[in-house]
Write a protein that holds these residues in place. Sequence first.
Motif, PDB file in Angstrom:
ATOM      1  N   GLU A 125      -1.019  -8.099  -4.462  1.00 35.24           N
ATOM      2  CA  GLU A 125      -1.862  -6.921  -4.663  1.00 35.24           C
ATOM      3  C   GLU A 125      -1.109  -5.647  -4.284  1.00 35.24           C
ATOM      4  N   ALA A 141      -0.240   7.076  -6.773  1.00 37.49           N
ATOM      5  CA  ALA A 141      -0.598   6.173  -7.861  1.00 37.49           C
ATOM      6  C   ALA A 141       0.603   5.783  -8.706  1.00 37.49           C
ATOM      7  N   VAL A 195       0.851  -1.190   0.000  1.00 41.09           N
ATOM      8  CA  VAL A 195       0.000   0.000   0.000  1.00 41.09           C
ATOM      9  C   VAL A 195       0.885   1.237   0.000  1.00 41.09           C
ATOM     10  N   ARG A 225      -5.304   8.448   6.336  1.00 43.60           N
ATOM     11  CA  ARG A 225      -4.582   7.550   5.434  1.00 43.60           C
ATOM     12  C   ARG A 225      -3.604   6.673   6.216  1.00 43.60           C
ATOM     13  N   ARG A 253     -10.283  -2.913   3.254  1.00 42.80           N
ATOM     14  CA  ARG A 253      -9.716  -4.226   2.939  1.00 42.80           C
ATOM     15  C   ARG A 253      -8.760  -4.673   4.036  1.00 42.80           C
ATOM     16  N   SER A 267      -1.830  -1.506  -4.136  1.00 43.88           N
ATOM     17  CA  SER A 267      -2.969  -0.587  -4.195  1.00 43.88           C
ATOM     18  C   SER A 267      -2.601   0.735  -3.553  1.00 43.88           C
ATOM     19  N   SER A 268      -3.356   1.765  -3.924  1.00 46.81           N
ATOM     20  CA  SER A 268      -3.226   3.054  -3.256  1.00 46.81           C
ATOM     21  C   SER A 268      -3.892   2.975  -1.892  1.00 46.81           C
ATOM     22  N   THR A 269      -3.573   3.923  -1.046  1.00 50.50           N
ATOM     23  CA  THR A 269      -4.148   3.934   0.297  1.00 50.50           C
ATOM     24  C   THR A 269      -5.664   4.076   0.244  1.00 50.50           C
ATOM     25  N   ASP A 270      -6.144   4.989  -0.609  1.00 50.50           N
ATOM     26  CA  ASP A 270      -7.587   5.187  -0.724  1.00 50.50           C
ATOM     27  C   ASP A 270      -8.267   3.960  -1.311  1.00 50.50           C
ATOM     28  N   GLY A 271      -7.611   3.303  -2.277  1.00 52.56           N
ATOM     29  CA  GLY A 271      -8.211   2.134  -2.903  1.00 52.56           C
ATOM     30  C   GLY A 271      -8.259   0.924  -1.991  1.00 52.56           C
ATOM     31  N   PHE A 272      -7.414   0.897  -0.976  1.00 45.21           N
ATOM     32  CA  PHE A 272      -7.357  -0.258  -0.077  1.00 45.21           C
ATOM     33  C   PHE A 272      -8.241  -0.083   1.151  1.00 45.21           C
ATOM     34  N   GLN A 273      -8.961   1.002   1.213  1.00 40.69           N
ATOM     35  CA  GLN A 273      -9.802   1.267   2.388  1.00 40.69           C
ATOM     36  C   GLN A 273     -10.866   0.185   2.534  1.00 40.69           C
TER      37      GLN A 273
END
Length: 295
Positions: free
Chosen positions: A84, A63, A59, A120, A94, A86-92
């Motif tokens: 995997e 981007a 994470v 974040r 999970r 991912s960005s921090t926002d995209g991994f929220q």
Amino acid sequence: AGFPWPREEFPVAFVPVPHGIEIDDGVSKINEAEAAAACDAVAALLQGGQCSATDIAVVTPYAAQVRLIRRLTKRLVTGPPYVEVSSTDGFQGREKEAVVFSAVRSNDYGAVGFVSDWRRVNVSFTRARRGLIVIGNDVTLRRGDPETWMPWLQWADAHGINMDKPGITRGRYDPEQLRRVRGGTTAAEMLKDVLERQQAQKITAEKQLEKASKKALGHIVGTDETTNLGNNVGAVPREKELKKDLALLTNSDGCWDDTDDEDDGLAHGNHSADTFAMSSTNTQETNGPADAWDL
């Protein structure tokens, strides 16, 4: 074999990368040294059998760094599933067994940007079930964010999880300062706020789905109360409408006209007019012979 945790009983580690340089990539940023360190950490976890590729997530807030690390980690496995990234926002929302975090920011003037956002940081640090590895330039992070990163790094030093001197505890930290993340908000309150917002979003989504289902059903069946057979309230005005319609169908004698001829009324009207005309003609021709029909 495996990742060399600074304390075996405490699977959290901070990997300092002081020689890394942040590079602008459009509106985003990359740090090649941190990307390499993240890949080394993933490789150690995989080789030691501590985790599989699906158990690990990398994470990072930027981007461009996501794209760089994703290309590098694909070389670590022969085929899908890949690790995997991912960005921090995209991994929220999970979770993974092990999370590797790359802070990216590394400069002499202590600019950390939105990496200092405690939300974040919370998302990144609280998504690991079994192990957390944080990679960054500790000098930049301490200088750029004295309210979030500095207390956390002091905590890491005090517990001996800083990989520059693994297992060696040094310094001290104030627990109250560490808990007080932003504006008097403690870590527990911060997590509670996140959970409450997620629950509120879930309830809102369920209500919207229910509303959409009712609306779709209304388009198919009809939502007018007067036509709703299952609604007793709507049955009363429908009954009044029915009585009114029946009253209009009845003639002067109170009988219903059940003929199917739409021109029936016109036919009756023409017949009456013809009868009146014939009567007038008969009245004027009084001197003529009597018609057989008059008998």
